[in-house]
Design a protein around this motif. Structure first.
Motif, mmCIF file in Angstrom:
data_model
loop_
_atom_site.group_PDB
_atom_site.id
_atom_site.type_symbol
_atom_site.label_atom_id
_atom_site.label_comp_id
_atom_site.label_asym_id
_atom_site.label_seq_id
_atom_site.Cartn_x
_atom_site.Cartn_y
_atom_site.Cartn_z
ATOM 1 N N MET A 1 -18.547 -14.434 -57.398
ATOM 2 C CA MET A 1 -17.141 -14.183 -57.087
ATOM 3 C C MET A 1 -16.924 -14.361 -55.580
ATOM 4 O O MET A 1 -17.581 -13.742 -54.754
ATOM 5 N N VAL A 2 -16.023 -15.227 -55.190
ATOM 6 C CA VAL A 2 -15.715 -15.464 -53.785
ATOM 7 C C VAL A 2 -14.338 -14.873 -53.496
ATOM 8 O O VAL A 2 -13.354 -15.219 -54.146
ATOM 9 N N LEU A 3 -14.276 -13.995 -52.524
ATOM 10 C CA LEU A 3 -13.013 -13.310 -52.210
ATOM 11 C C LEU A 3 -12.698 -13.442 -50.734
ATOM 12 O O LEU A 3 -13.600 -13.492 -49.898
ATOM 13 N N ASP A 4 -11.443 -13.522 -50.425
ATOM 14 C CA ASP A 4 -10.991 -13.482 -49.035
ATOM 15 C C ASP A 4 -10.937 -12.026 -48.599
ATOM 16 O O ASP A 4 -10.046 -11.286 -48.977
ATOM 17 N N ARG A 5 -11.935 -11.585 -47.841
ATOM 18 C CA ARG A 5 -12.054 -10.177 -47.496
ATOM 19 C C ARG A 5 -10.858 -9.689 -46.677
ATOM 20 O O ARG A 5 -10.481 -8.523 -46.737
ATOM 21 N N HIS A 6 -10.226 -10.566 -45.914
ATOM 22 C CA HIS A 6 -9.092 -10.141 -45.101
ATOM 23 C C HIS A 6 -7.852 -9.876 -45.952
ATOM 24 O O HIS A 6 -6.910 -9.243 -45.493
ATOM 25 N N PHE A 7 -7.848 -10.412 -47.196
ATOM 26 C CA PHE A 7 -6.741 -10.102 -48.092
ATOM 27 C C PHE A 7 -6.773 -8.629 -48.474
ATOM 28 O O PHE A 7 -5.734 -8.027 -48.733
ATOM 29 N N HIS A 8 -7.964 -8.056 -48.510
ATOM 30 C CA HIS A 8 -8.123 -6.681 -48.937
ATOM 31 C C HIS A 8 -8.292 -5.725 -47.758
ATOM 32 O O HIS A 8 -8.230 -4.514 -47.937
ATOM 33 N N GLN A 9 -8.530 -6.251 -46.575
ATOM 34 C CA GLN A 9 -8.750 -5.416 -45.410
ATOM 35 C C GLN A 9 -7.754 -5.773 -44.310
ATOM 36 O O GLN A 9 -7.429 -6.950 -44.111
ATOM 37 N N PRO A 10 -7.270 -4.771 -43.580
ATOM 38 C CA PRO A 10 -6.351 -5.075 -42.470
ATOM 39 C C PRO A 10 -7.096 -5.762 -41.336
ATOM 40 O O PRO A 10 -8.325 -5.650 -41.217
ATOM 41 N N PRO A 11 -6.378 -6.479 -40.499
ATOM 42 C CA PRO A 11 -7.033 -7.167 -39.384
ATOM 43 C C PRO A 11 -7.484 -6.199 -38.302
ATOM 44 O O PRO A 11 -7.008 -5.068 -38.206
ATOM 45 N N VAL A 12 -8.408 -6.666 -37.498
ATOM 46 C CA VAL A 12 -8.881 -5.904 -36.343
ATOM 47 C C VAL A 12 -7.724 -5.665 -35.384
ATOM 48 O O VAL A 12 -6.900 -6.554 -35.150
ATOM 49 N N LEU A 13 -7.669 -4.459 -34.824
ATOM 50 C CA LEU A 13 -6.665 -4.138 -33.809
ATOM 51 C C LEU A 13 -7.357 -3.741 -32.515
ATOM 52 O O LEU A 13 -8.216 -2.849 -32.502
ATOM 53 N N HIS A 14 -6.995 -4.403 -31.452
ATOM 54 C CA HIS A 14 -7.410 -4.021 -30.102
ATOM 55 C C HIS A 14 -6.149 -3.757 -29.280
ATOM 56 O O HIS A 14 -5.105 -4.392 -29.525
ATOM 57 N N PRO A 15 -6.208 -2.862 -28.324
ATOM 58 C CA PRO A 15 -5.051 -2.686 -27.434
ATOM 59 C C PRO A 15 -4.745 -3.986 -26.698
ATOM 60 O O PRO A 15 -5.656 -4.709 -26.271
ATOM 61 N N ARG A 16 -3.469 -4.289 -26.571
ATOM 62 C CA ARG A 16 -3.065 -5.522 -25.888
ATOM 63 C C ARG A 16 -2.702 -5.267 -24.432
ATOM 64 O O ARG A 16 -2.854 -6.156 -23.589
ATOM 65 N N ARG A 17 -2.216 -4.087 -24.138
ATOM 66 C CA ARG A 17 -1.810 -3.779 -22.767
ATOM 67 C C ARG A 17 -3.001 -3.292 -21.945
ATOM 68 O O ARG A 17 -4.002 -2.836 -22.477
ATOM 69 N N ARG A 18 -2.802 -3.387 -20.664
ATOM 70 C CA ARG A 18 -3.757 -2.803 -19.709
ATOM 71 C C ARG A 18 -5.190 -3.237 -19.984
ATOM 72 O O ARG A 18 -6.093 -2.424 -20.224
ATOM 73 N N GLN A 19 -5.427 -4.546 -19.948
ATOM 74 C CA GLN A 19 -6.790 -5.036 -20.159
ATOM 75 C C GLN A 19 -7.740 -4.566 -19.062
ATOM 76 O O GLN A 19 -8.963 -4.586 -19.231
ATOM 77 N N ASP A 20 -7.172 -4.128 -17.951
ATOM 78 C CA ASP A 20 -8.026 -3.571 -16.898
ATOM 79 C C ASP A 20 -8.715 -2.292 -17.382
ATOM 80 O O ASP A 20 -9.855 -2.002 -16.990
ATOM 81 N N ILE A 21 -8.051 -1.540 -18.268
ATOM 82 C CA ILE A 21 -8.677 -0.340 -18.836
ATOM 83 C C ILE A 21 -9.823 -0.733 -19.756
ATOM 84 O O ILE A 21 -10.904 -0.124 -19.721
ATOM 85 N N THR A 22 -9.602 -1.756 -20.563
ATOM 86 C CA THR A 22 -10.673 -2.241 -21.437
ATOM 87 C C THR A 22 -11.874 -2.677 -20.617
ATOM 88 O O THR A 22 -13.024 -2.321 -20.921
ATOM 89 N N GLU A 23 -11.624 -3.444 -19.582
ATOM 90 C CA GLU A 23 -12.727 -3.953 -18.761
ATOM 91 C C GLU A 23 -13.458 -2.828 -18.040
ATOM 92 O O GLU A 23 -14.689 -2.837 -17.942
ATOM 93 N N LYS A 24 -12.717 -1.845 -17.569
ATOM 94 C CA LYS A 24 -13.345 -0.777 -16.796
ATOM 95 C C LYS A 24 -14.077 0.227 -17.678
ATOM 96 O O LYS A 24 -15.216 0.613 -17.365
ATOM 97 N N ASN A 25 -13.429 0.647 -18.769
ATOM 98 C CA ASN A 25 -13.997 1.718 -19.591
ATOM 99 C C ASN A 25 -14.832 1.196 -20.750
ATOM 100 O O ASN A 25 -16.021 1.501 -20.863
ATOM 101 N N VAL A 26 -14.211 0.392 -21.615
ATOM 102 C CA VAL A 26 -14.896 -0.050 -22.832
ATOM 103 C C VAL A 26 -16.063 -0.973 -22.508
ATOM 104 O O VAL A 26 -17.163 -0.821 -23.059
ATOM 105 N N ASP A 27 -15.841 -1.921 -21.629
ATOM 106 C CA ASP A 27 -16.870 -2.930 -21.360
ATOM 107 C C ASP A 27 -17.933 -2.474 -20.370
ATOM 108 O O ASP A 27 -19.043 -3.006 -20.378
ATOM 109 N N VAL A 28 -17.606 -1.509 -19.530
ATOM 110 C CA VAL A 28 -18.560 -1.125 -18.475
ATOM 111 C C VAL A 28 -18.930 0.351 -18.583
ATOM 112 O O VAL A 28 -20.092 0.697 -18.824
#
Length: 523
Positions: A1-28
């Motif tokens: 059975m071949v299924l499109d997993r994204h049909f059953h699962q919501p897409p990934v969500l990342h914050p779009r604003r303030r990428q400087d926060i992502t770079e400073k906190n999440v990545d480092v």
């Protein structure tokens, strides 16, 4: 059975604003050993304050055992000075904590995080079995050891740390964020000095359905099932009722006993109840059914016959047999019966005049408190008639038949008394197809990876959310860390409770990102 997993699962969500926060906190920052050590020491310090609650504690101000919670509040204020400076902090009923990070858009409903500061006792009888003393807060570079390290001080420390990290980046929310910290979640079913008062405060402030969504503790971690990692936010929890069964008979000397003493009769009652379990059912409203379907569609190694049973006939005998074969699975679809406390007899040469048993029930979504009571009456009324007992079934009295106990050598009928304490129906079910569930699922996948399958689950126990049901239709319960970080599995409420520092970092990252995602999205 071949299924499109994204049909059953919501897409990934990342914050779009303030990428400087992502770079400073999440990545480092979150990757650094110094940060891991910092949050580990924060949790260790919290564990060292023995905020134990016991069953039957008297109200705050009357019972001195609450005094230790003042020390815990002082510890948090010292550990998170930036949070206490930037957020509005309130104490509710002395030890409940309410943190409010006011958003700039007043039309947006707040996001509520919940946690609790109390812990269960460590137990004097098992104190020597602990690798490290239960309130030592020992940190060995991999685990923080001690009572409350997992349940639930880890969530609280992670929430406040996530807020602290965002404050360091001058993040200012659009949506108000609230953190409500109860202090008697572990204190027994009938105790409500903390969360109840916090909920009343929020209800008075925001009104019914005044919160966008609520996130509380729940199933511990990202679990590996059927060769696949699953995140399982509980969207409902079972109901609850304790039933006391008491047998009363005339006493006497043990040298001339009847065929059955009060304890003997009580043993018959217990056997009857245990031998007639509640019926297992997997109804459409049960979120466990949604999990099973998601697992059948998306898991890597589910047995083919089970997959077929789930997808072709959801109520099939095969599926119920699978659920009933394991007590953890069975608890998701059946009202449970747990004989927990028994009392009877005072002296070895004196017949017991009274014997009682306390039986705990966690009520499945298809049943009710009244169904539990009716189950008792249907089973025990014929038994009472057989043995000529007067029956008091939850306040409704039935006379004895006066025909059997003479054969037992007793000249008077006995009494069989049924009483219920702390009656709680099963919770409302949060809709897993609601956009807010997709916000949660997308954030989870963003933090833990797109291969993680997010599916709703039923919680077999109860959390403090039982006081918050009318504050939001979307309530989720989950502790966001990978259970695989501890090969010994979860140790909450038992010897050697501990929290992996890697899991603690994941919790911080989840709360950090969830705050940002929910701040950006709109219904």
């Amino acid at each position: 059975m071949v299924l499109d997993r994204h049909f059953h699962q919501p897409p990934v969500l990342h914050p779009r604003r303030r990428q400087d926060i992502t770079e400073k906190n999440v990545d480092v920052l979150f990757q650094s050993p110094d940060f891991q050590d910092t949050i580990a020491q924060r949790l260790a310090g919290a564990v060292r304050v023995p905020t134990i609650t016991y069953d039957g504690m008297r109200p705050v101000g009357e019972d001195p055992r609450w005094e230790i919670f003042f020390e815990f509040s002082a510890y948090l204020k010292k550990a998170f000075p930036r949070v206490y400076q930037a957020l509005t902090t309130e104490t509710i009923n002395e030890h409940g904590l309410l943190y409010t990070w006011q958003g700039s858009e007043k039309t947006l409903k707040p996001l509520l995080f919940m946690a609790h500061s109390d812990v269960v006792p460590a137990g004097d009888s098992t104190s020597k079995e602990w690798t490290y003393p239960p309130f030592s807060g020992h940190y060995d570079g991999e685990f923080i050891w001690g009572r409350g390290s997992e349940d639930d001080k880890s969530n609280l420390i992670a929430m406040l740390t996530a807020i602290d990290c965002l404050l360091q980046c001058n993040f200012r929310p659009d949506r108000t964020l609230i953190v409500a910290v109860g202090f008697d979640e572990e204190g027994g079913a009938d105790q409500s000095y903390g969360a109840r008062c916090l909920a009343e405060t929020l209800r008075g402030r925001y009104g019914e359905n005044g919160l966008e969504m609520i996130f509380d503790e729940g199933i511990a971690g990202i679990e590996h099932r059927f060769g696949t990692d699953f995140a399982l936010p509980a969207t409902a929890e079972k109901g609850y009722v304790d039933v006391t069964v008491t047998v009363r008979l005339p006493g006497g000397h043990s040298s001339t006993p009847p065929d059955h003493t009060a304890i003997g009769f009580l043993a018959q009652v217990i056997a009857l109840l245990e031998d007639h379990a509640f019926k297992s059912q997997l109804i459409r409203q049960n979120p466990t059914l949604t999990f099973l379907r998601q697992a059948a569609l998306l898991s890597q190694s589910m047995p083919g016959d089970l997959r077929e049973a789930i997808l072709s006939a959801q109520s099939s005998k095969k599926l119920l047999e699978y659920m009933d074969a394991d007590r953890e699975r069975r608890a998701m679809i059946r009202t449970s019966t747990a004989v927990d406390v028994i009392q009877g007899g005072d002296k070895v040469n004196s017949l017991p005049e009274s014997a009682a048993v306390l039986i705990n029930h966690r009520i499945a979504i298809q049943d009710s408190v009244q169904d539990v009571k009716s189950h008792y009456v249907e089973l025990l009324a014929p038994w009472a008639d057989k043995w000529d007992f007067r029956l008091d079934a939850f306040g409704e009295r039935r006379p004895a038949k006066k025909n059997s106990l003479k054969c037992n050598g007793i000249n008077d009928s006995g009494d069989l008394i049924l009483a219920a304490q702390y009656e709680l129906e099963s919770s409302p079910v949060s809709n897993w197809e609601d956009p807010r569930f997709r916000w949660l699922a997308g954030t989870i996948k963003g933090v833990f990876g797109d291969t993680v399958v997010v599916a709703p689950e039923m919680l077999s126990g109860n959390t403090d959310t039982r006081y918050y049901w009318d504050l939001s239709p979307q309530i989720y319960r989950m502790s966001p860390w990978r259970a695989s970080h501890d090969p010994r599995g979860t140790r909450m409420h038992t010897v050697d409770e501990r929290m992996p520092v890697k899991g603690l970092v994941e919790m911080v990252k989840f709360y950090h990102e969830f705050i940002r995602v929910v701040d950006e999205v709109r219904l």
